[in-house]
Design an enzyme around this catalytic site. Structure first.
Site: not given
Ligand SMILES: *Cc1c(COP(=O)(O)O)cnc(C)c1O
Length: 470
Positions: A85, A137, A271, A462
């Site tokens: 934890y 964003f 990402k 969206f």
């Molecule tokens: C995806 C994204 C986020 C948010 O992140 P999540 O992991 O989807 O919560 C913030 N800023 C940008 C530029 C993104 O592409």
């Protein structure tokens, strides 16, 4: 040698291609369902690609978020999860990787990027504040607004023009920054919200020169810069490719320098970091870190796991290192460019220059006869699915939402359909299928009608809005 096949091969002699720095070890079968089934699936989903079942999709370009293929090393890392934890060893590996590559002092894990956006917004924004940023964003702006702030767009004007070829369309316009400081005062600006490769502008980068100048400006006015580092690897690659003096520096070196001009960052690890879930917040100020650490236990989990399992943090720590490698980032960006170039060759209007993570089809120019309040970009996303089972998403008027003050739609200058390429997932042949489908739709564009919205949720509409064809 009269056989035309040999001629084609002959034309390829002397050609030099690049290829991905990996080979495939495991595959996941996919299939295209019939045209009738696709129509039914599209109707069931209210013409919103977010509401479709992934099993009904052939090539899924909805997002590059959490859709990467992990490496054998990352999967091995999953087995090394320390599910304690508190104080899991995987957290310390993650913390070390963030410090090494991004250089920030205090690291707080979160379940994904918006978890970190929530923490930084709540920890720094007070009601009535203004947060300047290089284009909004969706989740970022919403968290800033929910904390009582007002987002102010300070991106250069070129970013709003989908045909402008500026190499760094993500840059901040310092005159717009100055105008805001003059108008509201620096003490009403908790931080500048700077995004590396601007998602909503088509994955456009910020130059090193620009972040340096912004740093100087902010120092003069006592302002902080927090970075949306979500796709900074791609931003660093563009600097390496386009900016004087960076050709011989690695993506990692460029990233580190860029971050050194900022005070902290939030990250969607789904990402750049090649994992399916995860995120973090990292800052250099102890007081901000302390406030965020207090909030993380309320909203995410203890400050040494923040909503992730130990195994998730391990795969993430490994992904930080794999994702920043030059050959990886180059292959990623070039695959996106391959698709974009095919479309440009066929006269299909896309956002230029081609960005790092996606192709943004300019739906305004694609469907010139469909007015913006009949959702041209949403229409194109639906049509692409109907034609070939390819899933894309809308980045236009639906994503922009409504002005909380007037209740009217925001009418963004850009009305785009995004084809987002997952990392290490699809081949060049998949890109060909996508391009050919768009070409077919483009050939028949005049026959296509727009949509009307029949259900609209209150937040981030969206994701769940429903439509019907006109
Ligand atoms: C995806 C994204 C986020 C948010 O992140 P999540 O992991 O989807 O919560 C913030 N800023 C940008 C530029 C993104 O592409």
């Amino acid at each position: 040698m009269s056989n035309p096949i040999y001629k084609t091969m002959g034309q390829q002699f002397g050609r030099r291609s690049w290829a991905e720095p990996w080979k495939i070890k495991m595959v996941e079968p996919i299939r295209m369902i019939s045209a009738e089934e696709r129509l039914e699936a599209c109707q069931d989903a209210g013409y919103n690609t977010f509401l479709m079942r992934s099993e009904d999709v052939y090539i899924d370009l909805l997002t590059d978020s959490g859709t990467s293929a992990m490496s054998d090393r990352q999967w091995a890392g999953i087995m090394m999860g320390d599910e304690a934890y508190a104080g899991s060893r995987n957290f310390y590996n993650l913390e070390a990787a963030v410090r090494k590559y991004y250089g920030y002092k205090y690291v707080i894990p979160t379940h994904q990027g918006r978890g970190a956006e929530h923490l930084i917004s709540q920890a720094t924004i007070t009601k009535g504040d203004y947060i300047p940023g290089n284009m909004y964003f969706t989740t970022t702006r919403l968290h800033q607004e929910l904390a009582g702030g007002t987002f102010v767009d300070v991106i250069i004007d070129e970013a709003h023009d989908p045909t402008n070829q500026h190499p760094f369309k993500g840059n901040v316009d310092l005159d717009k920054m100055k105008a805001l400081v003059d108008k509201v005062g620096a003490d009403r600006i908790p931080y500048v919200s700077l995004a590396g490769t601007v998602n909503m502008a088509g994955g456009q980068p910020v130059s090193m020169d620009n972040v340096k100048a912004l740093r100087a400006f902010c120092d003069k006015h006592g302002l902080r810069i927090y970075l949306d580092a979500t796709r900074m690897y791609e931003n660093a690659f563009f600097i390496q490719e386009r900016e004087e003096g960076y050709k011989d520096k690695s993506v990692a070196e460029i990233l580190f320098e860029f971050c050194s001009y900022t005070d902290g960052a939030w990250m969607s690890a789904k990402k750049d970091h090649l994992v399916n879930i995860g995120g973090w917040l990292a800052v250099n100020q102890e007081d901000v870190a302390e406030r965020a650490r207090n909030l993380v236990v309320v909203y995410e989990g203890l400050h040494t796991y923040g909503g992730m399992a130990g195994r998730d943090m391990e795969a993430l720590a490994i992904g930080i290192e794999e994702g920043v490698k030059d050959d990886h980032v180059a292959a990623r960006v070039r695959q996106v460019r391959y698709l974009g170039k095919l479309l440009l060759d066929w006269g299909i209007p896309i956002m230029e220059p081609i960005g790092g993570h996606a192709i943004f089809v300019d739906a305004r120019r694609f469907y010139e006869h469909i007015p913006q309040d009949q959702f041209p970009a949403q229409t194109l996303a639906a049509q692409l699915y109907l034609d070939s089972g390819v899933r894309s998403m809308e980045r236009g008027i639906v994503s922009a939402g409504r002005d909380p003050k007037t209740g009217d739609h925001y009418y963004p200058a850009l009305e785009l359909t995004r084809l987002t390429i997952p990392r290490r997932v699809y081949t060049q042949a998949h890109m060909d299928v996508v391009a050919e489908s768009l070409k077919a739709l483009h050939d028949e564009r005049k026959k296509t009608k727009g949509l009307k919205m029949v259900y609209e949720p209150e937040y981030l509409r969206f994701f769940q809005a429903r439509f019907e064809p006109l």
